[in-house]
Motif scaffolding. Structure first.
Motif, PDB file in Angstrom:
ATOM      1  N   ARG A 177       5.388  16.065 -72.125  1.00  9.91           N
ATOM      2  CA  ARG A 177       4.798  17.276 -71.540  1.00  9.91           C
ATOM      3  C   ARG A 177       4.631  17.132 -70.039  1.00  9.91           C
ATOM      4  O   ARG A 177       4.858  18.078 -69.273  1.00  9.91           O
ATOM      5  N   ALA A 178       4.201  15.962 -69.594  1.00  5.81           N
ATOM      6  CA  ALA A 178       4.043  15.735 -68.163  1.00  5.81           C
ATOM      7  C   ALA A 178       5.393  15.828 -67.448  1.00  5.81           C
ATOM      8  O   ALA A 178       5.502  16.405 -66.354  1.00  5.81           O
ATOM      9  N   PHE A 179       6.434  15.286 -68.089  1.00  7.73           N
ATOM     10  CA  PHE A 179       7.770  15.341 -67.487  1.00  7.73           C
ATOM     11  C   PHE A 179       8.232  16.790 -67.368  1.00  7.73           C
ATOM     12  O   PHE A 179       8.799  17.180 -66.334  1.00  7.73           O
TER      13      PHE A 179
ATOM     14  N   CYS B 156       1.406   7.489 -62.614  1.00  8.57           N
ATOM     15  CA  CYS B 156       0.504   8.615 -62.890  1.00  8.57           C
ATOM     16  C   CYS B 156      -0.258   8.533 -64.204  1.00  8.57           C
ATOM     17  O   CYS B 156      -1.221   9.284 -64.389  1.00  8.57           O
ATOM     18  N   LEU B 157       0.157   7.689 -65.118  1.00 10.34           N
ATOM     19  CA  LEU B 157      -0.520   7.652 -66.422  1.00 10.34           C
ATOM     20  C   LEU B 157      -1.936   7.099 -66.318  1.00 10.34           C
ATOM     21  O   LEU B 157      -2.866   7.626 -66.920  1.00 10.34           O
ATOM     22  N   GLY B 158      -2.107   6.030 -65.598  1.00 11.13           N
ATOM     23  CA  GLY B 158      -3.412   5.388 -65.514  1.00 11.13           C
ATOM     24  C   GLY B 158      -4.288   6.036 -64.463  1.00 11.13           C
ATOM     25  O   GLY B 158      -3.901   6.166 -63.299  1.00 11.13           O
ATOM     26  N   LEU B 159      -5.483   6.469 -64.876  1.00 15.29           N
ATOM     27  CA  LEU B 159      -6.458   7.007 -63.939  1.00 15.29           C
ATOM     28  C   LEU B 159      -7.226   5.829 -63.345  1.00 15.29           C
ATOM     29  O   LEU B 159      -7.933   5.116 -64.065  1.00 15.29           O
TER      30      LEU B 159
ATOM     31  N   PRO C 248      -1.602  17.392 -69.540  1.00 15.11           N
ATOM     32  CA  PRO C 248      -1.450  15.942 -69.427  1.00 15.11           C
ATOM     33  C   PRO C 248      -2.097  15.404 -68.161  1.00 15.11           C
ATOM     34  O   PRO C 248      -1.908  15.956 -67.065  1.00 15.11           O
ATOM     35  N   ALA C 249      -2.852  14.326 -68.299  1.00 10.12           N
ATOM     36  CA  ALA C 249      -3.514  13.729 -67.137  1.00 10.12           C
ATOM     37  C   ALA C 249      -2.492  13.252 -66.104  1.00 10.12           C
ATOM     38  O   ALA C 249      -2.756  13.303 -64.897  1.00 10.12           O
ATOM     39  N   ALA C 250      -1.334  12.776 -66.565  1.00  5.99           N
ATOM     40  CA  ALA C 250      -0.321  12.295 -65.625  1.00  5.99           C
ATOM     41  C   ALA C 250       0.165  13.412 -64.711  1.00  5.99           C
ATOM     42  O   ALA C 250       0.404  13.201 -63.509  1.00  5.99           O
ATOM     43  N   TRP C 251       0.319  14.604 -65.252  1.00  7.26           N
ATOM     44  CA  TRP C 251       0.752  15.744 -64.453  1.00  7.26           C
ATOM     45  C   TRP C 251      -0.338  16.155 -63.473  1.00  7.26           C
ATOM     46  O   TRP C 251      -0.082  16.402 -62.284  1.00  7.26           O
TER      47      TRP C 251
END
Length: 510
Positions: free
Chosen positions: A232-234, A454-457, A497-500
């Motif tokens: 989804r982020a992609f 981008c995945l890790g906050l 998505p958090a990465a987005w």
């Protein structure tokens, strides 16, 4: 691999040793002292969210869940605390931990309805096959290898019975409550794996989280350790970025890959930089980069083959029968560290097959071979769920999957529908086919950017004890105003998505 395990591994590699955690009773008391003002109970209006609160190995995981519950309630959600102190796979908390968490839950009861799952009278009506798979995978985790997992389960019928019985209670509860979504810690181990499976089976959305010190992962409708939000982020990233932005992101991804190839990344797992020598030990046609088998990133990912042993056995039998194919099975380099060494002796398990041909090799974790040299020489890469599969796609190598994996939907990989299909795809790749074109290599680079950057906050609002001891003293408004935590809040409230979300923040400040 989950972030906590990675950071612990980094500490092992660098010689760093974290200070011992405080007593759990102190953690509970500190969180209870924080609850001086609680919002009034809300019923109806906003989304109905079930927040799973469970004792978790004497860590602040339940208190992190409660803090998220408070934010969700203040944002308009109808929050129900789902209390679960069950023992379904050797995860029983000591009574003092259960009592300490329950006292805090009781403090929260003035603001939230508390649902005790143990009180639910339930009978499983769904397909039990996934639960059996989850049992097997949890046994693999417990034993740090799969060789004796089925024997372990046969010797512990009480564990099998407890898992199936608890699945019935969860299934019944979810059907009755009709949550809009659930917040679940982990989502792989013991009871948490049941919640994610049964929520998906019942059409209930969910969000899971995982963490290490200073870093938090979340994923919607998948386990955070499995990076299920990547597709989804992609899609959002690919649709939004311009040509110039795209070029910059692809370049950044390749720069990070180069650091890993040279062994200069944070974990420094490669024994030497890639490309230093023309070592004949790196010559192969097929490279098989293994996951760390007992890690959560590899749990319950089977699709074509029943287990890693089954997969490797069939692959080596196929290659031995051909007689002309050089296969290098590369053990995960982290297993050279004693505390991460698995119990599966692959040299012994695969020995009879390896003896059939000198073209079949098992490269142990401690062997001085760089994985990326193997990839450079190979015609095809066969990962289980390893991120190496994305890297191989970036490098223009065919990648074939036989598992459920967060990057299996992308065009730079081939997905086998059966064992016969798997070996047919391998044969095609060996003949020079299936190489990803420039667009697919770019696609792999964008996926890699999301996974690496981008995945890790990067936040100290996590359930890790050192982080907890700081944020438990911090005003709630200040916590959620911090950039990474604002991204977390937006991801929870909007279900994006958090990465987005994090990429957008990075883009605004670059």
């Amino acid at each position: 691999m989950n972030v906590g395990a990675l950071l612990k591994k980094f500490a092992t590699l660098t010689g760093a040793r974290p200070a011992g955690p405080p007593r759990f009773s102190e953690l509970a008391e500190r969180y209870a002292a924080r609850l001086t003002s609680l919002p009034p109970r809300k019923a109806g209006g906003g989304p109905k969210v079930g927040v799973l609160v469970m004792p978790w190995l004497f860590t602040p995981v339940p208190f992190f869940s409660m803090e998220c519950a408070l934010m969700l309630a203040e944002s308009g959600a109808e929050v129900v605390l789902v209390w679960d102190s069950s023992n379904v796979f050797l995860n029983a908390a000591k009574q003092r931990e259960v009592d300490a968490v329950r006292r805090v839950v009781d403090r929260m009861a003035s603001s939230f309805r508390v649902l005790d799952v143990a009180a639910v009278d339930g009978k499983a009506v769904g397909d039990p096959r996934f639960i059996d798979l989850l049992l097997f995978e949890n046994a693999v985790r417990q034993l740090k290898g799969e060789e004796n997992a089925r024997q372990f389960l046969a010797e512990h019928p009480e564990i099998v019975a407890a898992m199936h019985a608890h699945a019935g209670r969860i299934e019944t509860m979810l059907a009755a409550e009709r949550f809009d979504w659930l917040l679940i810690p982990g989502g792989v181990w013991a009871a948490s794996g049941l919640y994610t499976h049964l929520a998906k089976q019942g059409g209930v959305s969910f969000t899971t989280y995982d963490s290490g010190v200073g870093c938090l992962f979340i994923a919607h409708d998948g386990a955070a350790a499995h990076f299920g939000d990547i597709p989804r982020a992609f899609a959002a990233l690919d649709a939004a970025i311009t040509g110039e932005e795209r070029t910059g992101i692809v370049a950044a991804a390749h720069a990070e890959l180069q650091r890993r190839m040279e062994g200069l990344d944070v974990f420094r797992l490669q024994p030497k930089p890639a490309g230093m020598t023309g070592d004949v030990g790196a010559q192969c046609d097929i490279v098989v980069p293994l996951n760390y088998r007992s890690d959560s990133a590899a749990l319950a990912r089977q699709r074509v083959f029943g287990s890693v042993t089954d997969w490797l056995t069939q692959l080596l039998e196929w290659a031995a029968d051909r007689g002309d194919v050089r296969v290098a099975v590369r053990q995960h380099p982290c297993e050279r560290i004693p505390e991460y060494r698995g119990t599966d002796d692959w040299n012994r398990i695969l020995g009879p097959l390896l003896a059939r041909s000198d073209k079949l090799r098992f490269i142990a974790a401690e062997d001085p071979v760089n994985t990326y040299d193997l990839i450079a020489n190979a015609a095809v890469v066969l990962p289980y769920t390893s991120r190496v599969g994305i890297e191989a796609g970036m490098l223009g190598k065919p990648v074939i999957l036989a598992t459920h994996c967060y990057y299996d939907a992308f065009g730079f990989v081939q997905n086998a529908a059966s064992a016969e299909d798997y070996f047919a795809l391998i044969a095609q790749a060996l003949q020079g086919g299936l190489r990803p074109n420039d667009r697919r290599r770019e696609e792999a680079a964008l996926v890699y950017y999301l996974a690496e950057r981008c995945l890790g906050l990067k936040t100290h609002f996590t359930p890790q004890p050192p982080d907890f001891l700081a944020w438990v003293e911090t005003p709630r408004a200040q916590i959620w105003a911090e950039p990474a935590n604002a991204d977390l809040r937006e991801a929870l409230l909007t279900r994006q998505p958090a990465a987005w979300i994090q990429h957008r923040r990075f883009a605004r400040h670059e």
